[in-house]
Design a protein around this motif. Structure first.
Motif, PDB file in Angstrom:
ATOM      1  N   CYS A   1       0.817  -1.225   0.000  1.00  0.00           N
ATOM      2  CA  CYS A   1       0.000   0.000   0.000  1.00  0.00           C
ATOM      3  C   CYS A   1       0.847   1.270   0.000  1.00  0.00           C
ATOM      4  O   CYS A   1       0.536   2.243  -0.667  1.00  0.00           O
ATOM      5  CB  CYS A   1      -0.943  -0.005   1.197  1.00  0.00           C
ATOM      6  SG  CYS A   1      -0.207  -0.592   2.730  1.00  0.00           S
ATOM      7  N   CYS A   2       1.943   1.263   0.773  1.00  0.00           N
ATOM      8  CA  CYS A   2       2.722   2.492   0.906  1.00  0.00           C
ATOM      9  C   CYS A   2       4.225   2.265   0.746  1.00  0.00           C
ATOM     10  O   CYS A   2       5.004   3.211   0.801  1.00  0.00           O
ATOM     11  CB  CYS A   2       2.438   3.138   2.257  1.00  0.00           C
ATOM     12  SG  CYS A   2       2.808   2.046   3.637  1.00  0.00           S
ATOM     13  N   GLY A   3       4.636   0.986   0.579  1.00  0.00           N
ATOM     14  CA  GLY A   3       6.049   0.703   0.368  1.00  0.00           C
ATOM     15  C   GLY A   3       6.895   0.701   1.628  1.00  0.00           C
ATOM     16  O   GLY A   3       8.108   0.529   1.577  1.00  0.00           O
ATOM     17  N   ALA A   4       6.261   0.879   2.773  1.00  0.00           N
ATOM     18  CA  ALA A   4       7.016   0.893   4.030  1.00  0.00           C
ATOM     19  C   ALA A   4       7.378  -0.537   4.440  1.00  0.00           C
ATOM     20  O   ALA A   4       6.638  -1.471   4.155  1.00  0.00           O
ATOM     21  CB  ALA A   4       6.186   1.541   5.131  1.00  0.00           C
ATOM     22  N   THR A   5       8.531  -0.694   5.087  1.00  0.00           N
ATOM     23  CA  THR A   5       8.887  -1.989   5.650  1.00  0.00           C
ATOM     24  C   THR A   5       8.255  -2.077   7.030  1.00  0.00           C
ATOM     25  O   THR A   5       8.501  -1.229   7.882  1.00  0.00           O
ATOM     26  CB  THR A   5      10.411  -2.156   5.743  1.00  0.00           C
ATOM     27  OG1 THR A   5      10.936  -2.074   4.420  1.00  0.00           O
ATOM     28  CG2 THR A   5      10.783  -3.503   6.342  1.00  0.00           C
ATOM     29  N   VAL A   6       7.406  -3.072   7.202  1.00  0.00           N
ATOM     30  CA  VAL A   6       6.667  -3.205   8.456  1.00  0.00           C
ATOM     31  C   VAL A   6       6.856  -4.610   9.012  1.00  0.00           C
ATOM     32  O   VAL A   6       7.201  -5.529   8.272  1.00  0.00           O
ATOM     33  CB  VAL A   6       5.151  -2.945   8.244  1.00  0.00           C
ATOM     34  CG1 VAL A   6       4.887  -1.493   7.858  1.00  0.00           C
ATOM     35  CG2 VAL A   6       4.566  -3.887   7.199  1.00  0.00           C
ATOM     36  N   SER A   7       6.652  -4.769  10.307  1.00  0.00           N
ATOM     37  CA  SER A   7       6.686  -6.094  10.904  1.00  0.00           C
ATOM     38  C   SER A   7       5.271  -6.648  10.956  1.00  0.00           C
ATOM     39  O   SER A   7       4.332  -5.939  11.338  1.00  0.00           O
ATOM     40  CB  SER A   7       7.249  -6.027  12.323  1.00  0.00           C
ATOM     41  OG  SER A   7       6.945  -7.239  12.998  1.00  0.00           O
ATOM     42  N   LEU A   8       5.134  -7.905  10.563  1.00  0.00           N
ATOM     43  CA  LEU A   8       3.803  -8.529  10.628  1.00  0.00           C
ATOM     44  C   LEU A   8       3.261  -8.488  12.054  1.00  0.00           C
ATOM     45  O   LEU A   8       2.065  -8.454  12.282  1.00  0.00           O
ATOM     46  CB  LEU A   8       3.872  -9.989  10.146  1.00  0.00           C
ATOM     47  CG  LEU A   8       4.125 -10.203   8.651  1.00  0.00           C
ATOM     48  CD1 LEU A   8       4.380 -11.679   8.372  1.00  0.00           C
ATOM     49  CD2 LEU A   8       2.946  -9.713   7.823  1.00  0.00           C
ATOM     50  N   ASN A   9       4.189  -8.483  13.020  1.00  0.00           N
ATOM     51  CA  ASN A   9       3.772  -8.483  14.424  1.00  0.00           C
ATOM     52  C   ASN A   9       3.251  -7.117  14.870  1.00  0.00           C
ATOM     53  O   ASN A   9       2.581  -7.016  15.886  1.00  0.00           O
ATOM     54  CB  ASN A   9       4.938  -8.909  15.308  1.00  0.00           C
ATOM     55  CG  ASN A   9       4.490  -9.356  16.681  1.00  0.00           C
ATOM     56  OD1 ASN A   9       3.420  -9.950  16.826  1.00  0.00           O
ATOM     57  ND2 ASN A   9       5.292  -9.089  17.689  1.00  0.00           N
ATOM     58  N   ASP A  10       3.588  -6.078  14.110  1.00  0.00           N
ATOM     59  CA  ASP A  10       3.186  -4.727  14.516  1.00  0.00           C
ATOM     60  C   ASP A  10       2.052  -4.156  13.685  1.00  0.00           C
ATOM     61  O   ASP A  10       1.667  -2.998  13.866  1.00  0.00           O
ATOM     62  CB  ASP A  10       4.387  -3.778  14.454  1.00  0.00           C
ATOM     63  CG  ASP A  10       5.443  -4.164  15.477  1.00  0.00           C
ATOM     64  OD1 ASP A  10       5.066  -4.761  16.500  1.00  0.00           O
ATOM     65  OD2 ASP A  10       6.632  -3.892  15.241  1.00  0.00           O
ATOM     66  N   LEU A  11       1.520  -4.947  12.746  1.00  0.00           N
ATOM     67  CA  LEU A  11       0.367  -4.464  11.981  1.00  0.00           C
ATOM     68  C   LEU A  11      -0.780  -4.211  12.950  1.00  0.00           C
ATOM     69  O   LEU A  11      -0.815  -4.762  14.048  1.00  0.00           O
ATOM     70  CB  LEU A  11      -0.047  -5.490  10.915  1.00  0.00           C
ATOM     71  CG  LEU A  11       0.979  -5.732   9.801  1.00  0.00           C
ATOM     72  CD1 LEU A  11       0.461  -6.812   8.851  1.00  0.00           C
ATOM     73  CD2 LEU A  11       1.268  -4.452   9.033  1.00  0.00           C
ATOM     74  N   ARG A  12      -1.704  -3.370  12.524  1.00  0.00           N
ATOM     75  CA  ARG A  12      -2.836  -3.052  13.410  1.00  0.00           C
ATOM     76  C   ARG A  12      -3.907  -4.118  13.299  1.00  0.00           C
ATOM     77  O   ARG A  12      -4.809  -4.025  12.462  1.00  0.00           O
ATOM     78  CB  ARG A  12      -3.416  -1.693  13.040  1.00  0.00           C
ATOM     79  CG  ARG A  12      -2.548  -0.543  13.513  1.00  0.00           C
ATOM     80  CD  ARG A  12      -3.295   0.755  13.323  1.00  0.00           C
ATOM     81  NE  ARG A  12      -2.370   1.778  12.812  1.00  0.00           N
ATOM     82  CZ  ARG A  12      -2.730   2.844  12.153  1.00  0.00           C
ATOM     83  NH1 ARG A  12      -4.006   3.050  11.887  1.00  0.00           N
ATOM     84  NH2 ARG A  12      -1.834   3.715  11.738  1.00  0.00           N
TER      85      ARG A  12
END
Ligand SMILES: [Zn+2]
Length: 149
Positions: A93-104
């Motif tokens: 969606c935005c290209g950010a690197t995110v942790s699956l554990n920190d998704l909302r």
């Protein structure tokens, strides 16, 4: 008939307590939910996902807040193929690197290698004070997940 499971999972998905502390935490949780069918601690070799079962209410990107359910399944598959050793992913969606554990996760969910679980605890919810005591007993910050299966 459906079952309710109250779980405490460490905020750090790779963390595990000593067996002694896990035993202490089980005893403490038993005093909090004396009417539960069963209180158990579970140690896992690999990180697993503790989902809330029927309480699942969707997931949003932690970076931009866009609904992530569309790409989440595939990201989960990719990460699980490697035993969830790496939970980071690039959000399309935005290209950010995110942790699956920190998704909302709209209804709380968590990754972990250790969980404390109470089967049919028979209470509406624990108090903030009880949550704090559990975290203190284990010596690590915890996430609380109410699951329905
Ligand atoms: Zn995003």
């Amino acid at each position: 008939m459906s079952d309710t499971i109250l779980r405490y999972v460490a905020a750090d998905p790779y963390w595990q307590p000593s067996p002694e502390n896990a035993t202490k935490a089980v005893s403490l949780l038993e005093t909090i939910v004396p009417g539960a069918d069963e209180v158990i601690s579970s140690f896992e070799d690999e990180v697993r996902f503790y989902d809330p079962g029927e309480n699942w209410s969707g997931v949003k990107c932690s970076a931009c807040g866009t609904d992530a359910e569309e790409w989440w399944g595939e990201a989960m598959e990719t990460a699980s193929a490697d035993g969830f050793k790496d939970l980071s992913t690039v959000a399309p969606c935005c290209g950010a690197t995110v942790s699956l554990n920190d998704l909302r996760y709209i209804w709380p969910a968590a990754f972990g290698r250790f969980a404390l679980g109470a089967h049919n605890p028979g209470i509406g919810d624990t108090t903030g004070e009880q949550d704090r005591k559990m975290a203190e007993c284990l010596g690590t910050p915890l996430r609380k997940i109410w699951g329905h299966v």
